[in-house]
Scaffold this active site. Sequence first.
Site, short mmCIF file in Angstrom:
data_model
loop_
_atom_site.label_atom_id
_atom_site.label_comp_id
_atom_site.label_asym_id
_atom_site.label_seq_id
_atom_site.Cartn_x
_atom_site.Cartn_y
_atom_site.Cartn_z
CG ASN A 90 -0.41 0.73 2.50
OD1 ASN A 90 -0.29 1.88 2.50
ND2 ASN A 90 -0.10 -0.17 3.44
CB ILE A 119 -2.55 4.92 2.38
CG1 ILE A 119 -3.02 3.31 1.93
CG2 ILE A 119 -3.87 6.01 2.48
CD1 ILE A 119 -3.88 3.25 1.11
CG ASN A 155 3.67 5.48 11.82
OD1 ASN A 155 4.58 5.17 11.52
ND2 ASN A 155 2.78 5.82 10.67
CB CYS A 212 4.49 6.09 7.84
SG CYS A 212 3.70 6.24 5.97
CB ILE A 269 7.18 -4.80 11.87
CG1 ILE A 269 6.51 -5.85 10.87
CG2 ILE A 269 8.32 -5.71 12.60
CD1 ILE A 269 7.26 -6.58 9.84
N GLY A 280 0.65 -8.13 5.39
CA GLY A 280 -0.03 -9.38 5.25
C GLY A 280 0.70 -10.65 5.50
N GLY A 303 -3.94 -6.31 10.83
CA GLY A 303 -4.10 -5.14 9.87
C GLY A 303 -4.70 -5.81 8.85
C1 LIG Z 1 -3.78 0.04 4.02
C2 LIG Z 1 -2.85 0.35 5.31
C3 LIG Z 1 -2.92 1.72 5.62
C4 LIG Z 1 -1.91 1.66 6.83
N1 LIG Z 1 -1.88 2.97 7.49
C5 LIG Z 1 -0.72 2.99 8.46
C6 LIG Z 1 -0.84 4.16 9.37
O1 LIG Z 1 -1.51 5.09 8.84
N2 LIG Z 1 -0.29 4.22 10.58
C7 LIG Z 1 0.62 3.12 10.71
O2 LIG Z 1 1.11 3.37 11.83
N3 LIG Z 1 0.59 2.03 10.25
C8 LIG Z 1 -0.37 1.67 8.94
N4 LIG Z 1 -0.33 0.69 8.52
C9 LIG Z 1 0.66 -0.48 8.78
C10 LIG Z 1 -0.28 -1.55 9.81
O3 LIG Z 1 -0.81 -0.89 10.75
C11 LIG Z 1 0.70 -2.61 9.97
O4 LIG Z 1 1.56 -2.42 10.83
C12 LIG Z 1 1.04 -3.46 8.93
O5 LIG Z 1 0.02 -3.39 7.54
C13 LIG Z 1 1.58 -4.89 9.31
O6 LIG Z 1 0.41 -5.82 9.56
P1 LIG Z 1 -0.72 -6.54 8.76
O7 LIG Z 1 0.42 -7.16 8.24
O8 LIG Z 1 -1.21 -7.37 9.77
O9 LIG Z 1 -1.20 -5.57 7.88
C14 LIG Z 1 -1.07 0.57 7.21
C15 LIG Z 1 -1.39 -0.67 6.68
C16 LIG Z 1 -2.09 -0.96 5.56
C17 LIG Z 1 -2.31 -2.13 4.86
#
Ligand SMILES: Cc1cc2nc3c(=O)[nH]c(=O)nc-3n(C[C@H](O)[C@H](O)[C@H](O)COP(=O)(O)O)c2cc1C
Lengths: 230, 230, 312, 312
Positions: free
Chosen positions: D69, D71, D137, D140, D201, D227, D275
């Site tokens: 992503n 974003i 955070n 990012c 992470i 993921g 997430g």
């Molecule tokens: C679409 C998307 C947007 C995210 N936005 C943020 C964010 O704004 N701030 C943040 O600290 N992490 C953000 N993350 C990271 C997630 O909080 C998480 O750390 C990361 O996706 C790993 O976990 P997962 O594999 O369960 O998704 C985002 C992840 C995704 C997929």
Amino acid sequence: MAKVISNMHLNEKVGLLEVECDRGGKPGQFYMLRAWDTYPLLPRPISIFDCTDHSIRFLYLVVGEGTRRLYQLRAGDNLMLEGPFGNGFPELSGKIALIGGGIGIAPFYYAAKQYENADVYLGFSDQPYLVEEFKQVSSSVTVDVGGTILDTISFSDYDHVIACGPEGMLKAVQAKQAAEQTDANVYVSLENKMACGVGACLACSTKHKTGRKKTCTDGPVFRAEEVSFV
Amino acid sequence: MAKVISNMHLNEKVGLLEVECDRGGKPGQFYMLRAWDTYPLLPRPISIFDCTDHSIRFLYLVVGEGTRRLYQLRAGDNLMLEGPFGNGFPELSGKIALIGGGIGIAPFYYAAKQYENADVYLGFSDQPYLVEEFKQVSSSVTVDVGGTILDTISFSDYDHVIACGPEGMLKAVQAKQAAEQTDANVYVSLENKMACGVGACLACSTKHKTGRKKTCTDGPVFRAEEVSFV
Amino acid sequence: MIDLSCNIAGISFKNPIVMASGTFGFGREYSGFYDINKLGGFVGKGLTLQPKEGNNGTRMAETAAGMMNSIGLENPGIHAFLTQESAYWQSLDTVRIVNLGGGTLEDYRAGAELIQEHEQRIRKDTGRSSIDMIELNISCPNVKEGGMAFGIQTDAARHVVRAVRNKTSLPLIVKLSPGAENLAEMAIMCEHEGADALSLINTISAMKIDIRKRKSVFEHGYAGLSGPAIKPIALRMVHQVAHAVTLPIIGMGGITTADDVIEFIMAGADAVQVGTANFINLRTGPDLIEGVTAWMEQEGVQSLDEIRGIIS
Amino acid sequence: MIDLSCNIAGISFKNPIVMASGTFGFGREYSGFYDINKLGGFVGKGLTLQPKEGNNGTRMAETAAGMMNSIGLENPGIHAFLTQESAYWQSLDTVRIVNLGGGTLEDYRAGAELIQEHEQRIRKDTGRSSIDMIELNISCPNVKEGGMAFGIQTDAARHVVRAVRNKTSLPLIVKLSPGAENLAEMAIMCEHEGADALSLINTISAMKIDIRKRKSVFEHGYAGLSGPAIKPIALRMVHQVAHAVTLPIIGMGGITTADDVIEFIMAGADAVQVGTANFINLRTGPDLIEGVTAWMEQEGVQSLDEIRGIIS
Ligand SMILES: Cc1cc2nc3c(=O)[nH]c(=O)nc-3n(C[C@H](O)[C@H](O)[C@H](O)COP(=O)(O)O)c2cc1C
Ligand SMILES: Cc1cc2nc3c(=O)[nH]c(=O)nc-3n(C[C@H](O)[C@H](O)[C@H](O)COP(=O)(O)OP(=O)(O)OC[C@H]3O[C@@H](n4cnc5c(N)ncnc54)[C@H](O)[C@@H]3O)c2cc1C
Ligand SMILES: Cc1cc2nc3c(=O)[nH]c(=O)nc-3n(C[C@H](O)[C@H](O)[C@H](O)COP(=O)(O)OP(=O)(O)OC[C@H]3O[C@@H](n4cnc5c(N)ncnc54)[C@H](O)[C@@H]3O)c2cc1C
Ligand SMILES: Cc1cc2nc3c(=O)[nH]c(=O)nc-3n(C[C@H](O)[C@H](O)[C@H](O)COP(=O)(O)O)c2cc1C
Ligand code: FES
Ligand code: FES
């Protein structure tokens, strides 16, 4: 979990899937479909083609792995289904044009059934399909094969125009609206890549003249003049 | 690519798969099977249960994702097949005992067919299966359900003993060999996790008294006394 | 005429498809399945000065779109390798690369020396080479004795690269670890120290727990992750390094399809290595060569130079 | 009686399942599908001092068992968030965590101050809280202005942690980046600077190329990978950090099943975040709570304390 009732192959790339589901929805809304365990990762957004109290039909085009798996479904198979999502088409009265390009025709069968006075325009790149079915829900069905369906329409003949299709076509709709200086309300249904489908991830957020909008919850249907195509 | 001829479900966890294949093999050899695109990542090693000039049969137990997918195969489906791999059972004469525990019975049907004078011992934890079939290829088939098949056998009655089954059973075979101080040649067929199947990755390398051996190419059949179980 | 060839550090490759260390044995293992001379080249299993038994316990486990391995550099030792495989390697018509690992600086130095002497002698005696290049593995995450530390910190790595560079006249590829604290800095150091090329990435340090046994699946706790799961990370790192140095780059990590190969070339790789995909399909080598050729025909690309590093 | 609860920095969680920032909107988005008060907690979308439009072009792409992503931290800004969501957050009976991002040190400081003032006032005025914790955070990977640098180097991060710590009396979680040069050192720094907990992470920097267009799929070249693909890497990092500090740890990265949750707890996590799995199945939250409960029953585990950090 929902059960597949039937999955008709209309040609080598297009299928019409019917599943058991009583959640219904409005024309222009979509469901997130998942007919696999782990691959692909995410569900796929597919518009409602038609629905009854106990079933929904989806019309889909095979473009990649997800839709390829939809194509392989057989009666009795299970799939995951979440929805209905999105705003759907507005409630309208007056004269309406529904313009579908390619698989963009999908939401207009159900829409034509619900609007009293809707002309349907279907643009195909090659072999047309479902034309007879569309004729059963609209008294005016115009089909174009290999050309540009837009050229056959004057927006000013209508109170409302709704278009769905490839981005190129939607841009042309916007341009045509401007060129015709029409009073018709022109809507487009967008197809952005989606992850959550519920407005939480901002993957589908796109620029509009009034700021950013989420296609999944603010849309997928927007006023054509508000969209900022890049 | 090979085509599935049939896939018989012997019970809720065990299947007998027959595929078109003219590559044959020796008893005790195995194939690497892959009946999926991307998940799981790797193919799965499965012993030859039986084979003819144009087909191979595999007997398998569903333990995880890969074998679950084997179970779902239907006649006409395709799968990838590489092999035969491994050393297979030695050519033997004299009196032979073939001892299978659980799904470890798989390689002994084909073996019993080829050896002239082999007694078959089948240990099941619950419902036995394929016993009648085994009786057609061996004049002596002993079945144990829920007990320890080893207790019913004296290695010293045989010139050769071959065992296949869970590691616990193979350890017991080794212990029994030592305890009986028998002259019988005792062999075990090992099941190590494999990645390549061709001796290139060393994933299946295990300790033997004479040094490290690759189960996929040096084995899977080894002299029992040479294996160092941990 | 479509031209797949490439040249790295004066060695010419028929095509950019090279089989990765640890996944292709010493070449023989796959030679029964296809003509391995069709390949651009291959890298032998990692070698150390002394023979190594490798790790005990589980050595392999699958993860989502990936696999973890903890082989622990099991190998016969450099001397045995040279004795046993030289004649076979001499008979091959593809680029043959030795992968050199080690636990200590002295191991690396002595290993490089042994290879150098052997290769000089064999070339003199027979007029033919057996080894075309050395790939220096400073990054194997499975060896307890310190193999990892070299791959992480630039200063530690510098000593190894320098020592090996001083001992060999063979073209020297340094294989980088994704665990490097500063990958660009590491790459620049290698360039300064006279490496002829870089390869990356090695496996990524990862963990899997057997929740039933309440134990790590692997003896040493962590193991190396490879396969499709890591491809997007590997591609990013290759792109980063390609922008940090002018050295030729051999990219790898999760490559399974011809499209993956093209992605790495576009990111700046001169050639690619293919590891885990050999296990998914043992004919991956020839399949990729065919696939890349087909893609080039379809896109009207005559030489990979037209697309190499095209992504800014 | 099975007890799923845990306590992190004085805040008690009903269970260890917390929804991750950026994947759960501000909570509302999922509240139509299940009672989000069942969750241990959730983290809101990352906020910055000023509203942000986020990135243009493609924002999401799938990879093998993962997604990328970009974003670009699209968000309404802290002020708008506080105005629009406070009342809703006050109405919730689950742990509510604000995720604070920023481009510059000053942004972070001013953002933390704004949140602090608001929360103090609202608590005073209404007697009820709206925010339980701040997750900082520093990692990012999508923001060009320097958001990344803070997450990589310990010394750069130190300034941000210190600045925010000085401005808030709310429990402070620092969210670590997998791109940190030295993760253990980073964690120890956070402990020294007064962080109350760590989460990790964040996504892993990765790349995808559209070979037809010969362009990176994402506007800024790289994007964040999340993921199942990254789970083994995330688990290793959580284990590493759990051994480096005594702070409570919230582990995440690829968690999709109850077994995954247990793995992270065994590796040393006090709680987990989820997430990407929300996108795979929007009922993942309640499904995981049920799954973990079932596992505990089956294994005769009364409290997660019995297995927490059990892997040495
Ligand atoms: C679409 C998307 C947007 C995210 N936005 C943020 C964010 O704004 N701030 C943040 O600290 N992490 C953000 N993350 C990271 C997630 O909080 C998480 O750390 C990361 O996706 C790993 O976990 P997962 O594999 O369960 O998704 C985002 C992840 C995704 C997929
Ligand atoms: C609101 C909405 C309604 C839709 N209705 C229909 C319909 O009724 N019938 C139909 O055939 N298609 C419809 N689409 C498009 C459909 O979602 C995509 O064709 C499908 O997701 C492609 O998935 P794939 O795995 O086959 O292709 P891949 O190319 O493998 O997909 C890769 C990724 O791109 C995304 N993606 C690819 N193309 C599109 C696209 N055009 N729109 C959104 N995401 C895309 C996928 O979701 C996936 O994440 C709709 C899209 C949206 C947003
Ligand atoms: C030489 C050989 C012959 C075999 N013959 C048969 C047979 O005829 N019939 C049969 O049912 N099974 C046989 N097995 C075991 C079979 O390979 C495994 O049960 C199977 O790989 C499990 O895969 P899964 O995806 O269903 O399970 P999972 O548990 O999901 O597999 C996870 C991983 O563990 C590996 N694995 C798990 N169990 C075993 C095992 N016992 N041996 C090797 N790898 C394992 C898998 O390959 C995979 O990498 C044989 C194994 C070997 C090595
Ligand atoms: C089973 C196995 C063994 C490996 N052994 C070595 C080795 O000895 N030396 C080395 O430099 N890399 C070794 N590697 C790493 C690979 O060469 C390669 O860098 C890594 O697997 C990433 O590529 P892939 O995703 O295509 O497998 C090994 C990898 C695997 C899977
Ligand atoms: S798809 Fe997640 S916000 Fe629209
Ligand atoms: S499975 Fe690769 S060496 Fe045996």
